[in-house]
Design a protein around this motif. Structure first.
Motif, PDB file in Angstrom:
ATOM      1  N   PHE A   1     -34.361   5.814   3.494  1.00 12.79           N
ATOM      2  CA  PHE A   1     -35.507   5.872   2.641  1.00 12.79           C
ATOM      3  C   PHE A   1     -36.199   4.463   2.655  1.00 12.79           C
ATOM      4  O   PHE A   1     -35.586   3.513   2.683  1.00 12.79           O
ATOM      5  N   VAL A   2     -37.497   4.436   3.101  1.00 10.90           N
ATOM      6  CA  VAL A   2     -38.006   2.924   3.441  1.00 10.90           C
ATOM      7  C   VAL A   2     -39.215   2.863   2.537  1.00 10.90           C
ATOM      8  O   VAL A   2     -40.010   3.828   2.685  1.00 10.90           O
TER       9      VAL A   2
ATOM     10  N   PRO B   1     -30.482  -1.905  -1.964  1.00 13.48           N
ATOM     11  CA  PRO B   1     -30.860  -1.373  -0.834  1.00 13.48           C
ATOM     12  C   PRO B   1     -29.810  -1.918   0.380  1.00 13.48           C
ATOM     13  O   PRO B   1     -29.042  -2.991   0.426  1.00 13.48           O
ATOM     14  N   ASP B   2     -29.576  -0.901   1.373  1.00 15.46           N
ATOM     15  CA  ASP B   2     -28.844  -1.169   2.374  1.00 15.46           C
ATOM     16  C   ASP B   2     -29.337  -2.267   3.203  1.00 15.46           C
ATOM     17  O   ASP B   2     -28.658  -2.902   3.987  1.00 15.46           O
ATOM     18  N   LEU B   3     -30.645  -2.116   3.412  1.00 15.82           N
ATOM     19  CA  LEU B   3     -31.236  -3.007   4.192  1.00 15.82           C
ATOM     20  C   LEU B   3     -32.367  -3.806   3.558  1.00 15.82           C
ATOM     21  O   LEU B   3     -33.145  -3.077   2.976  1.00 15.82           O
TER      22      LEU B   3
ATOM     23  N   ARG C   1     -29.656   6.588   1.657  1.00 18.07           N
ATOM     24  CA  ARG C   1     -29.700   5.157   2.088  1.00 18.07           C
ATOM     25  C   ARG C   1     -31.137   4.531   1.768  1.00 18.07           C
ATOM     26  O   ARG C   1     -32.040   5.254   1.903  1.00 18.07           O
ATOM     27  N   THR C   2     -31.292   3.281   1.616  1.00 16.89           N
ATOM     28  CA  THR C   2     -32.509   2.734   1.410  1.00 16.89           C
ATOM     29  C   THR C   2     -32.748   1.187   2.319  1.00 16.89           C
ATOM     30  O   THR C   2     -31.899   0.537   2.431  1.00 16.89           O
TER      31      THR C   2
ATOM     32  N   ASP D   1     -39.054   2.541  -5.836  1.00 13.76           N
ATOM     33  CA  ASP D   1     -38.778   3.458  -4.941  1.00 13.76           C
ATOM     34  C   ASP D   1     -37.506   3.625  -4.402  1.00 13.76           C
ATOM     35  O   ASP D   1     -36.891   4.300  -4.019  1.00 13.76           O
ATOM     36  N   CYS D   2     -37.303   2.067  -3.801  1.00 13.99           N
ATOM     37  CA  CYS D   2     -35.839   1.805  -3.245  1.00 13.99           C
ATOM     38  C   CYS D   2     -34.579   2.276  -4.417  1.00 13.99           C
ATOM     39  O   CYS D   2     -33.593   2.878  -4.064  1.00 13.99           O
TER      40      CYS D   2
END
Length: 234
Positions: free
Chosen positions: A184-185, A219-221, A201-202, A191-192
């Motif tokens: 999810f971006v 977040p993952d990234l 995953r975000t 939202d993240c």
């Protein structure tokens, strides 16, 4: 195998917030507000007006979610919020003025790097929108942002606004994947956090270079742009 390679192998869907992540909401609405406010003779800062509008909309949508009553539409929350801000700013207005400003959300353009970055991502992943917008608003927006998403999903199907857990669960089910198979971006911290707490995953697109709070749902990234996202995931 690197952590990034493991992450890439686990993802089947890249799912995007639309307003502020795919389309440039602040700039687009500022351009509209500049002309509108001039016609009203208002001498304030149009950029600040839009920020005030957006924050009020977010606050009102969270109130709606917490009431746990019938879900108000995004458009209805928009009308409520724009009217509230215009009244507080002592700007004379009509119901038609309010409807016009909210309708401009449907015509927002992408951030410049988005089309190329998403085209690269689409070569490997299914691309989906999950938005707080109403279904008809999201459909109308397609011809303006021009991104051929594989699916566009409105939270109206979950009867709640993001970051309610039900919205992310519904979107994963509609897309036919497990929650942890979704990246999810979003450009928005809330939202993240919501997507990560639900099990996705975000990726936090940190265009504004703001620190992410010390949530247990990190977040993952964390990346500066959609181009950087494509560089990592493709």
């Amino acid at each position: 195998m690197s952590d990034i390679e493991i992450l890439k192998r686990s993802i089947k869907v890249c799912m995007f917030d639309q307003y502020g992540t795919v389309v440039d909401m602040q700039t687009g609405l500022w351009e509209v507000a500049v002309d509108f406010l001039k016609t009203k003779g208002w001498k304030g800062n149009a950029y600040a007006f839009v920020t005030w509008w957006r924050r009020t909309h977010f606050e009102n949508s969270m109130i709606d979610a917490l009431l746990q009553r019938a879900h108000l539409s995004y458009r209805a929350i928009g009308h409520l919020s724009v009217g509230q801000v215009l009244t507080r700013a002592r700007i004379a207005h009509t119901a038609e003025d309010v409807e016009y400003l909210v309708s401009c959300i449907e015509r927002l353009k992408c951030f410049p790097e988005v089309p190329d970055a998403l085209a690269r991502l689409q070569a490997r992943y299914k691309l989906v929108v999950l938005s707080n917008g109403d279904p008809d608003m999201l459909e109308a927006a397609r011809k303006h942002h021009g991104i051929p998403f594989d699916a566009v999903i409105s939270v109206a199907e979950a009867n709640a606004f993001k970051p309610h857990r039900a919205t992310y669960e519904m979107a994963a089910e509609r897309t036919g994947v497990a929650l942890d198979e979704v990246m999810f971006v979003a450009n928005h911290e809330f939202d993240c956090v919501g997507a990560k707490a639900a099990g996705m995953r975000t990726a936090f697109i940190d265009r504004r270079q703001r620190p992410f709070a010390a949530w247990p749902y990190q977040p993952d990234l964390v990346l500066p742009s959609m181009t950087a996202l494509a560089d990592v995931l493709v």
